[in-house]
Design a protein around this motif. Structure first.
Motif, PDB file in Angstrom:
ATOM      1  N   SER A   1       0.849  -1.192   0.000  1.00 15.87           N
ATOM      2  CA  SER A   1       0.000   0.000   0.000  1.00 15.87           C
ATOM      3  C   SER A   1       0.879   1.233   0.000  1.00 15.87           C
ATOM      4  N   ASP A   2       0.507   2.214  -0.817  1.00 15.98           N
ATOM      5  CA  ASP A   2       1.239   3.494  -0.782  1.00 15.98           C
ATOM      6  C   ASP A   2       0.536   4.485   0.148  1.00 15.98           C
TER       7      ASP A   2
ATOM      8  N   ILE B   1      -5.679   3.917   4.491  1.00 13.87           N
ATOM      9  CA  ILE B   1      -6.802   4.771   4.889  1.00 13.87           C
ATOM     10  C   ILE B   1      -8.141   4.127   4.534  1.00 13.87           C
ATOM     11  N   GLY B   2      -8.235   3.660   3.293  1.00  9.30           N
ATOM     12  CA  GLY B   2      -9.505   3.152   2.787  1.00  9.30           C
ATOM     13  C   GLY B   2      -9.971   1.915   3.522  1.00  9.30           C
ATOM     14  N   VAL B   3      -9.067   0.957   3.685  1.00  9.26           N
ATOM     15  CA  VAL B   3      -9.441  -0.310   4.314  1.00  9.26           C
ATOM     16  C   VAL B   3      -9.800  -0.078   5.781  1.00  9.26           C
ATOM     17  N   ARG B   4      -9.058   0.798   6.438  1.00  9.67           N
ATOM     18  CA  ARG B   4      -9.361   1.068   7.839  1.00  9.67           C
ATOM     19  C   ARG B   4     -10.732   1.713   8.015  1.00  9.67           C
ATOM     20  N   GLN B   5     -11.051   2.646   7.117  1.00  7.00           N
ATOM     21  CA  GLN B   5     -12.359   3.295   7.212  1.00  7.00           C
ATOM     22  C   GLN B   5     -13.485   2.288   6.984  1.00  7.00           C
ATOM     23  N   MET B   6     -13.301   1.407   6.012  1.00  4.52           N
ATOM     24  CA  MET B   6     -14.348   0.405   5.728  1.00  4.52           C
ATOM     25  C   MET B   6     -14.526  -0.534   6.925  1.00  4.52           C
ATOM     26  N   ARG B   7     -13.413  -0.890   7.560  1.00  3.61           N
ATOM     27  CA  ARG B   7     -13.527  -1.748   8.742  1.00  3.61           C
ATOM     28  C   ARG B   7     -14.239  -1.026   9.876  1.00  3.61           C
TER      29      ARG B   7
ATOM     30  N   PHE C   1     -11.130  14.365   9.139  1.00  5.39           N
ATOM     31  CA  PHE C   1     -10.458  14.209   7.849  1.00  5.39           C
ATOM     32  C   PHE C   1     -10.691  15.407   6.933  1.00  5.39           C
ATOM     33  N   ARG C   2     -11.150  16.506   7.510  1.00  6.20           N
ATOM     34  CA  ARG C   2     -11.229  17.777   6.791  1.00  6.20           C
ATOM     35  C   ARG C   2     -12.055  17.684   5.510  1.00  6.20           C
ATOM     36  N   GLN C   3     -13.282  17.164   5.651  1.00  8.87           N
ATOM     37  CA  GLN C   3     -14.179  16.980   4.509  1.00  8.87           C
ATOM     38  C   GLN C   3     -15.397  17.874   4.655  1.00  8.87           C
ATOM     39  N   LEU C   4     -15.945  18.307   3.508  1.00 12.33           N
ATOM     40  CA  LEU C   4     -17.195  19.057   3.528  1.00 12.33           C
ATOM     41  C   LEU C   4     -18.038  18.672   2.319  1.00 12.33           C
TER      42      LEU C   4
ATOM     43  N   PHE D   1      -2.553  16.148   4.429  1.00 13.52           N
ATOM     44  CA  PHE D   1      -3.483  16.502   3.349  1.00 13.52           C
ATOM     45  C   PHE D   1      -3.649  15.325   2.382  1.00 13.52           C
ATOM     46  N   HIS D   2      -2.575  14.590   2.162  1.00 12.12           N
ATOM     47  CA  HIS D   2      -2.695  13.397   1.311  1.00 12.12           C
ATOM     48  C   HIS D   2      -3.686  12.400   1.930  1.00 12.12           C
ATOM     49  N   ASP D   3      -3.668  12.288   3.244  1.00 13.75           N
ATOM     50  CA  ASP D   3      -4.634  11.415   3.912  1.00 13.75           C
ATOM     51  C   ASP D   3      -6.064  11.942   3.733  1.00 13.75           C
ATOM     52  N   THR D   4      -6.192  13.266   3.741  1.00 13.00           N
ATOM     53  CA  THR D   4      -7.498  13.885   3.496  1.00 13.00           C
ATOM     54  C   THR D   4      -8.025  13.479   2.116  1.00 13.00           C
ATOM     55  N   ILE D   5      -7.135  13.525   1.124  1.00 13.45           N
ATOM     56  CA  ILE D   5      -7.516  13.137  -0.250  1.00 13.45           C
ATOM     57  C   ILE D   5      -7.881  11.653  -0.295  1.00 13.45           C
ATOM     58  N   ARG D   6      -7.078  10.817   0.343  1.00  8.08           N
ATOM     59  CA  ARG D   6      -7.359   9.372   0.343  1.00  8.08           C
ATOM     60  C   ARG D   6      -8.707   9.084   0.996  1.00  8.08           C
ATOM     61  N   PHE D   7      -8.970   9.814   2.062  1.00  7.10           N
ATOM     62  CA  PHE D   7     -10.244   9.609   2.753  1.00  7.10           C
ATOM     63  C   PHE D   7     -11.413  10.058   1.876  1.00  7.10           C
TER      64      PHE D   7
END
Lengths: 434, 163
Positions: free
Chosen positions: A228-229, A234-240, A322-325, A353-359
């Protein structure tokens, strides 16, 4: 049937989701009256910058004027009525209509018309507001969040937000430099369902285990040793996390509601559980930057806030972790546009910020393995409500177990409550009966 | 580094056609096997998007996320694919561009049109693709695949179909 008979304490009539006449009334009584989120000041940092959106289905443009002020204008030429500004974002010295070249300042003032001699016997004159691009009746800002109202009368933005303003504080306070900025593009989607569904869903703690079963199971079965890069982390953790047992939602998650239909879900993800948070080297750097800027105690206080989605009714849902709107724009009774924006915390490591984008890719992208099951659910609600089998939709989970808070809000029994839905319909009834 | 000859170009075309058929036949596990262990799959949100790191994407999957995405497509409880979509895609304008002198990866450009039918709706996807292929013992493997939809910046409805 009268409007006041459509909403009862524990259920609503299906017409509020599928009757085009009710929808038109919502546009008139809610979206043309309430404070509507337009955009963030960072989207127009310099004079001449503009951003186009719509309010109550009407095109508007938010622009930074030469004096530094932010203007929100109806996007319509004072001459023959054409939409003046066409690109969604950009920079310009003046707005110029494509039709006959009428030219406006970024505050809507009519600057010049071609062949002015032809207007000598008429009232058309540069500078006359009657022929300018009209400003929206009311525009106000809270910490960079720009709201506007199509109505000349109503409560101030401050009163409208009330205690929910603290969720905006939570977003902005997390920036070491004290400022946030919109960045990273817009994730858009359209769904076939009523606009209220997405607000109801975003603070609904009971749905993830059912709606998102496919992505939860797929993520639970994922081998963690695979390359994983960062995207997969991020994605798998959120889904879990969506698969947290209902017991967790009952005992560790809270839900709060406030006047005017606002609400938030809290204590769902805390920083310790979040995306390697404190074990993550970039978070170490973030922590240091925060402490350097705000001091140890204030940093603890800021990062100790564990809110998840906040809904500011009836236009935005956002979350600081995760700084989303998300901006929700009703199109018709059964079509809704959602625009997802990301914020960068100024002074924080770029990796965050990269994590924000991934999220955002996992939660807001139109091909997200999570979001697509929500959209399917909205489409099925739309179809299900066409039946004559039952006119009523329940919203009674947690009924009569809400506690009044000293700040005028309500705390639900737990994160599985439908308090936020009942609260939105209380506001809805107030607007619609007015 | 050797030139890319005509026979190798035909092998590459066959590889891409095979990939397209696997997807239309919903053989997602076999499709996943075409990727390298660190392969990525990317649908940018803008035509000129340079990076998946600082701008949102319609999809940006590293190997780990791609495995989870495929496993979900095979999960019986995927509501968004109940009923499952049927797809038919046509690939064309395949251009084998060049070979990266450092990694040996071959860049291949192509265009596609895809018709998707699900439930009560049919829709069309179209755009360009860029494959980065590496040679492995069995032939080729995908080290990266970028798909640019013509309407990537548009207001789209939910997408589960792999492009």
């Amino acid at each position: 049937m009268d409007i006041d008979q459509l909403v009862q304490p524990d259920r609503v009539h299906r017409r509020v989701y599928n009757d085009p006449e009710i929808f038109e009334r919502e546009i008139e009584k809610i979206f043309s009256v309430a404070w509507i989120y337009v955009g963030h000041a960072s989207q127009v940092p310099n004079p001449g910058d503009f951003f186009c959106t719509n309010i109550a289905r009407q095109p508007v443009v938010m622009a930074r004027h030469s004096d530094g002020s932010i203007q929100v204008l109806f996007n319509r030429c004072g001459h023959r009525g054409a939409q003046v500004v066409s690109p969604e974002t950009g920079h310009t010295d003046t707005f110029r209509c494509c039709y006959h070249g009428w030219e406006y300042a970024t505050d809507g003032t009519l600057l010049a018309v071609p062949q002015p001699r032809g207007y000598e016997e008429s009232k058309v004159r540069p500078g006359d507001p009657a022929y300018g691009m009209t400003s929206l009746p009311r525009v106000a800002e809270y910490r960079g969040f720009i709201f506007a109202s199509l109505s000349h009368q109503g409560v101030s933005l401050q009163e409208y937000l009330g205690p929910i303003a603290s969720s905006i504080d939570d977003m902005v306070d997390r920036a070491p430099d004290g400022e946030i900025e919109v960045a990273g593009g817009i994730a858009r989607h359209l769904y076939n369902g009523n606009w209220k569904l997405v607000f109801e869903n975003l603070c609904d703690g009971l749905h993830p285990n059912c709606v998102h079963q496919s992505s939860i199971e797929a993520a639970q079965q994922q081998d963690d040793d695979v390359f994983s890069d960062g995207a997969g982390e991020i994605g798998v953790r959120q889904m879990r996390q969506n698969g947290a047992p209902w017991e967790f939602w009952e005992t560790q998650v809270g839900s709060w509601a406030y006047p005017f239909g606002h609400s938030y879900l809290g204590d769902y993800h805390d920083d310790a559980k979040l995306i390697a948070a404190r074990n993550n080297p970039s978070f170490d750097d973030y922590f240091k930057a925060m402490e350097a800027s705000k001091g140890k105690d204030r940093t603890q206080e800021i990062l100790g806030v564990t809110r998840w989605n906040t809904n500011i009714y009836p236009t935005i849902s956002f979350m600081s972790q995760f700084r989303q709107l998300r901006v929700i724009r009703p199109v018709s009774v059964d079509k809704t546009e959602v625009l997802g924006f990301c914020f960068r915390l100024k002074g924080a490591p770029e990796k965050m910020f990269h994590d924000t984008i991934r999220f955002a890719n996992i939660t807001n992208a139109v091909a997200s393995p999570v979001l697509t099951d929500d959209l399917e659910t909205y489409a099925r609600i739309r179809r299900g409500l066409t039946t004559d089998g039952n006119d009523w939709i329940a919203m009674s989970r947690g009924l009569k177990r809400d506690k009044q808070e000293p700040d005028g809000g309500w705390q639900a029994e737990n994160g599985l409550s439908e308090l936020h839905i009942r609260n939105m319909f209380e506001a809805w009834s107030g607007y619609m009966a007015a | 580094m050797a030139e890319i000859g005509n026979s190798e170009k035909r092998d590459i075309e066959r590889f891409l056609y095979n990939e397209a058929e696997l997807l239309d036949h919903r053989k997602f596990d076999d499709w996943l096997k075409l990727f390298t262990d660190n392969g990525w799959y990317w649908l940018p949100i803008k035509a000129d998007q340079e990076s998946p790191l600082d701008t949102v994407s319609i999809i940006y999957d590293d190997r780990k996320l791609l495995e989870t995405r495929v496993r979900r497509l095979n999960n019986v409880n995927i509501h968004a694919e109940s009923p499952p979509p049927r797809t038919s895609r046509i690939l064309g304008n395949i251009r084998v561009e060049d070979r990266n002198p450092e990694t040996g990866a071959i860049s291949v450009m192509s265009r596609f049109q895809l018709v998707e039918f699900r439930g009560e709706r049919q829709r069309i996807f179209a755009g360009s693709m860029q494959h980065s292929l590496v040679q492995v013992s069995t032939g080729f493997a995908i080290e990266g695949k970028r798909v640019d939809l013509v309407n990537a910046e548009g207001m789209l409805e939910g997408i589960t179909t792999l492009l």
